[in-house]
Motif scaffolding. Sequence first.
Motif: not given
Length: 496
Positions: A384-390
């Motif tokens: 979730g953090i990776v998706i949000a950061a991207l």
Amino acid sequence: MTMTNSAPASRLRDLRQNFLAGLTTSFALVPECIAFALVAQLNPLMGLYGAFFICTITAIFGGRPGMISGAAGSMAVVIVALVVQHGAQYFLATVVLSGLVMLLFGALRLGKLVRMVPHPVMLGFVNGLAIVIAMAQLEHFRHDTPSGPQWLQGSQLAIMLGLTLLTMLVTWLLPRVTRAVPPALAAILGVGVLTQVLNVPTPTLGDMAKIAGGLPLFHFPEVPLNLETLKIIAPYAVLMAIVGLLETLLTFNLTDEITASRGQANRECLALGAANVVSGLFGGMGGCAMIGQTMINLGSGGRSRVSGVVAGVMILLFILFLSPAIERIPLAALAGVMFVVAQETFAWGSLRVLGRVPKNDAIVIVAVTVITVFTDLAVAVLCGIVIAALNFAWQHAREIRTEVLDNADGSRTYRPHGTLFFASVAHFLELFDPQADPALVTLDCRDLRLADHSAIAALDTLRERYARAGKRVRLDGLSARCERLLQRAGTRLAAE
């Protein structure tokens, strides 16, 4: 005089409320900790000892009163292979080492990293765990047969469903009549007494495991203290620590929101680490915050450290003195309470806003929920953090733009606006035309922020493109921070 008398009365009322909340929570802790111990292929008493130490120590020394920690399933799942291959002693050594990792995390004051978790990830985390809590209760509707676990049928299923629904109804309806007793506690005790008086044949807590035992004793894990042992346990210990800290800090955030107060995240990490070290040295499982039991505690009025201490101490009393009574509690009553917890934990409002929030945020909510259900919390939150950061990087990269000004002396000035970083480099370079530009180009950087090494490399690339065209580019209006960044990197542009 009235105010003087009301203060002690208020304190006594709060003490009573927190005591009852802790008592209610302790009933919900027992089956969860036993189940998690069985999942990890350990003695159920190890789960109960772990719940006692972790719940009590974090309640006394932690940074979030009202939050309940115990022997958690998310941490039990990751060490099954270790227990199967190397045995319980290596597992206890792993618990101790994971506690030390948590202590280091808290000592480095890294608890503040939880603030970087986006709200859509929090919603997905809550929804995913609510589904996991509900699905875990379905195991109570199965029984072992010679051909393997089978669903209950006939009268057994009807009784189980009836008692579960009765528990849920009491939990929902009792607050409309009185709030003197936590509804979950009244439901568990009421259904328990009913089944005993009417001699109703239904599975009880004692059918899961016998919980009678003695005091936990100090016992250093019997493993060789060498590098080979460290190689075996270190990967599991780090994974346990990551999962435990993630679940704890996310539950910490949720508790802050529910209680409209702010806890101390680093202190909670330190207390959790110490609790895991002690638990491992006394033969208990590792653990972290438990969202289901925390919701029960908060819903029952538990707000102070008293509720957590009572919940932990009651676990030990169950083991030492009260096991015959506790083992008679119907599993249907505990399942009913946990179904209500799952229903109250799920962020139903997130379903209404899915169509109104940005599509990328909706994807994060759904993705974290699904990944939590089908894998584990750590993977879900990190995804979730990776998706949000991207998504943030992509959106931010598209915002960079520039103004172009032609000067009286024939030179040209570019005035870019935005942040130059790895994701915006390509678009930034497309804003310039070295072939068509005049011999001197000025880059006015008053509204440009250099974020990383990719930004420095982009400026060097820009200089080289103009140099190949026989032209010169110079920088103007750099902030002191950006100037230092370029000087430290040793680029030629910094000196121009």
